[in-house]
Design a protein around this motif. Structure first.
Motif, mmCIF file in Angstrom:
data_model
loop_
_atom_site.group_PDB
_atom_site.id
_atom_site.type_symbol
_atom_site.label_atom_id
_atom_site.label_comp_id
_atom_site.label_asym_id
_atom_site.label_seq_id
_atom_site.Cartn_x
_atom_site.Cartn_y
_atom_site.Cartn_z
ATOM 1 N N LYS A 1 6.291 39.648 -0.563
ATOM 2 C CA LYS A 1 6.245 39.309 0.048
ATOM 3 C C LYS A 1 5.046 40.399 1.098
ATOM 4 C CE LYS A 1 9.540 35.923 -0.489
ATOM 5 N NZ LYS A 1 10.160 34.546 0.499
ATOM 6 N N PRO A 2 4.767 40.018 2.398
ATOM 7 C CA PRO A 2 4.764 40.707 4.252
ATOM 8 C C PRO A 2 5.075 42.017 4.312
ATOM 9 C CG PRO A 2 4.159 38.309 4.277
ATOM 10 C CD PRO A 2 4.561 38.476 2.600
ATOM 11 N N GLN A 3 4.679 42.567 4.440
ATOM 12 C CA GLN A 3 6.760 43.715 5.752
ATOM 13 C C GLN A 3 6.011 43.384 6.754
ATOM 14 O OE1 GLN A 3 8.402 45.781 3.767
ATOM 15 N NE2 GLN A 3 7.638 45.096 1.859
ATOM 16 N N ARG A 4 7.726 43.475 7.299
ATOM 17 C CA ARG A 4 7.674 42.850 8.062
ATOM 18 C C ARG A 4 6.940 43.948 9.223
ATOM 19 N NH1 ARG A 4 10.419 38.236 10.556
ATOM 20 N NH2 ARG A 4 11.602 39.813 11.987
ATOM 21 N N ASP A 5 6.137 44.054 10.649
ATOM 22 C CA ASP A 5 5.848 45.336 11.100
ATOM 23 C C ASP A 5 7.030 45.506 12.400
ATOM 24 O OD1 ASP A 5 6.211 43.534 13.097
ATOM 25 O OD2 ASP A 5 3.435 43.665 13.732
ATOM 26 N N GLY A 6 8.408 44.561 12.161
ATOM 27 C CA GLY A 6 9.356 45.187 13.286
ATOM 28 C C GLY A 6 9.789 44.477 14.221
ATOM 29 N N SER A 7 8.165 43.968 14.894
ATOM 30 C CA SER A 7 7.706 43.802 16.452
ATOM 31 C C SER A 7 8.377 42.317 16.878
ATOM 32 C CB SER A 7 6.633 43.816 16.707
ATOM 33 O OG SER A 7 5.943 42.524 15.968
ATOM 34 N N ARG A 8 8.809 41.758 16.035
ATOM 35 C CA ARG A 8 9.623 40.517 16.491
ATOM 36 C C ARG A 8 11.347 39.842 15.914
ATOM 37 N NH1 ARG A 8 5.354 35.430 16.546
ATOM 38 N NH2 ARG A 8 3.893 37.160 17.724
ATOM 39 N N PRO A 9 12.282 39.886 16.431
ATOM 40 C CA PRO A 9 13.023 39.568 16.149
ATOM 41 C C PRO A 9 13.349 38.901 15.392
ATOM 42 C CG PRO A 9 13.135 38.491 18.174
ATOM 43 C CD PRO A 9 11.607 39.391 17.731
ATOM 44 N N PRO A 10 14.149 38.854 14.145
ATOM 45 C CA PRO A 10 14.510 38.581 12.842
ATOM 46 C C PRO A 10 14.798 37.132 13.505
ATOM 47 C CG PRO A 10 16.696 40.014 12.632
ATOM 48 C CD PRO A 10 15.788 40.148 14.580
ATOM 49 N N PHE A 11 15.143 35.680 12.495
ATOM 50 C CA PHE A 11 15.485 34.535 12.334
ATOM 51 C C PHE A 11 17.032 34.312 12.820
ATOM 52 C CE2 PHE A 11 17.125 30.676 10.727
ATOM 53 C CZ PHE A 11 16.617 29.619 12.119
ATOM 54 N N ARG A 12 17.176 34.136 13.387
ATOM 55 C CA ARG A 12 18.485 33.744 13.488
ATOM 56 C C ARG A 12 19.555 32.507 14.447
ATOM 57 N NH1 ARG A 12 19.717 37.882 18.100
ATOM 58 N NH2 ARG A 12 18.865 39.387 17.231
ATOM 59 N N SER A 13 19.652 31.271 13.443
ATOM 60 C CA SER A 13 19.660 30.250 13.157
ATOM 61 C C SER A 13 21.155 29.845 15.203
ATOM 62 C CB SER A 13 21.298 29.479 12.800
ATOM 63 O OG SER A 13 22.334 30.004 12.370
ATOM 64 N N GLY A 14 20.699 28.770 15.476
ATOM 65 C CA GLY A 14 20.906 28.500 16.814
ATOM 66 C C GLY A 14 20.367 29.589 18.316
ATOM 67 N N ASN A 15 18.834 29.852 17.665
ATOM 68 C CA ASN A 15 18.340 30.386 19.038
ATOM 69 C C ASN A 15 16.769 29.328 19.064
ATOM 70 O OD1 ASN A 15 19.550 31.895 19.586
ATOM 71 N ND2 ASN A 15 18.868 33.836 18.430
ATOM 72 N N ALA A 16 16.645 28.165 18.815
ATOM 73 C CA ALA A 16 15.803 27.376 18.977
ATOM 74 C C ALA A 16 14.365 28.041 19.012
ATOM 75 C CB ALA A 16 15.842 26.040 19.641
#
Length: 162
Positions: A78-93
């Motif tokens: 799996k590609p490594q996340r660079d941390g520039s974007r927030p992780p997915f959270r349900s409820g945040n469409a």
């Protein structure tokens, strides 16, 4: 060797379509790798990743109604996340799915965006204008509904003559 979900097997690309590739498997069986299962990045043209006659290692991810669904990307790290974007959270469409491609072309270098300056506070006149526009829109909508109701009622009743 019996094919089961989760099994990793060697195969050969038999044919390529716009939606995926058909893979020749052991025991004269054929499976399909959907275009979304070719690579961890977005794939717009499968022919950039696979060619007919190519030997590939695939994972069996499903077997339904005699069809064998395969994946190549599940065998890749799996590609490594660079941390520039927030992780997915349900409820945040509005946020992107975790693991979704960051850009549509994997060969294009990722561009860094400059932070947006904070928006200037709105003046009292701008706030009033926004409220007035909202009021007018709501008022027009209500008047339209009243007119439709009145037209409907008036057309179904016989007119009185006086």
């Amino acid at each position: 060797m019996e094919l089961t979900v989760g099994a990793v097997v060697e195969g050969k690309v038999k044919s390529i379509t716009n939606f995926g590739a058909f893979i020749s498997l052991p025991e004269n069986k054929t499976g399909m790798v959907h275009i979304s299962e070719v690579a961890n990045a977005y794939v717009s043209d499968i022919r950039q990743h696979l060619t007919e006659g190519q030997d590939v290692k695939v994972m069996v991810i499903g077997m339904e109604n005699g069809k064998i669904n395969l994946s190549i990307k599940r065998l890749e790290p799996k590609p490594q996340r660079d941390g520039s974007r927030p992780p997915f959270r349900s409820g945040n469409a509005g946020q992107r799915r975790e693991g979704a491609p960051q850009n549509r072309e994997s060969s294009r270098p990722q561009q860094q965006r400059a932070p947006m300056p904070p928006a200037a506070p709105k003046t009292a006149d701008q706030l009033f204008e926004e409220k007035l526009k909202a009021f007018m829109s709501e008022s027009d909508s209500k008047l339209s509904g009243i007119k439709q109701y009145a037209d409907h009622r008036g057309s179904s009743r016989p007119r009185r003559r006086g």
